[in-house]
Design a protein around this motif. Structure first.
Motif, mmCIF file in Angstrom:
data_model
loop_
_atom_site.group_PDB
_atom_site.id
_atom_site.type_symbol
_atom_site.label_atom_id
_atom_site.label_comp_id
_atom_site.label_asym_id
_atom_site.label_seq_id
_atom_site.Cartn_x
_atom_site.Cartn_y
_atom_site.Cartn_z
ATOM 1 N N LYS A 6 -43.925 37.081 -86.842
ATOM 2 C CA LYS A 6 -44.107 35.703 -86.386
ATOM 3 C C LYS A 6 -44.152 34.747 -87.580
ATOM 4 O O LYS A 6 -43.534 33.682 -87.562
ATOM 5 C CB LYS A 6 -45.403 35.577 -85.588
ATOM 6 C CG LYS A 6 -45.403 36.281 -84.268
ATOM 7 C CD LYS A 6 -46.768 36.110 -83.612
ATOM 8 C CE LYS A 6 -46.912 36.938 -82.368
ATOM 9 N NZ LYS A 6 -48.267 36.813 -81.785
ATOM 10 N N LEU A 7 -44.890 35.158 -88.597
ATOM 11 C CA LEU A 7 -45.022 34.322 -89.789
ATOM 12 C C LEU A 7 -43.669 34.145 -90.482
ATOM 13 O O LEU A 7 -43.332 33.048 -90.928
ATOM 14 C CB LEU A 7 -46.045 34.945 -90.738
ATOM 15 C CG LEU A 7 -46.619 34.068 -91.839
ATOM 16 C CD1 LEU A 7 -47.244 32.808 -91.274
ATOM 17 C CD2 LEU A 7 -47.651 34.849 -92.632
ATOM 18 N N CYS A 30 -50.594 33.243 -88.742
ATOM 19 C CA CYS A 30 -49.982 32.101 -88.051
ATOM 20 C C CYS A 30 -50.940 30.918 -87.948
ATOM 21 O O CYS A 30 -50.518 29.768 -88.092
ATOM 22 C CB CYS A 30 -49.500 32.516 -86.671
ATOM 23 S SG CYS A 30 -48.111 33.660 -86.721
#
Length: 79
Positions: A6-7, A30
């Protein structure tokens, strides 16, 4: 989806100018990333508001020191 994935996606979506500013903070998740982006956006918005206010209100004109002008003024006052 893993936090690292996600990051990575968040980093890929940034403009180069924002990427350059945020890289030094090195957020590890995040939430940290989004907090730094929000802080950056607030600073950018505040800077734009100051520029807008200066444009509307005008900037204070400063007189530059000029020995020639000062000398001319002193000669005129002596006459």
């Amino acid at each position: 989806m893993a936090e690292a994935t996600k990051l990575a996606h968040l980093w890929q979506g940034l403009r180069p100018s924002v990427l350059e500013k945020l890289w030094s903070f090195k957020p590890t998740n995040c939430n940290e990333f989004l907090q730094e982006v929000k802080r950056f956006q607030e600073m950018t918005d505040r800077g734009k508001q100051d520029e807008w206010a200066m444009g509307v209100m005008g900037r204070e004109k400063r007189n530059k020191y000029s020995p020639a002008k000062q000398q001319d003024a002193s000669v005129a006052t002596r006459l």
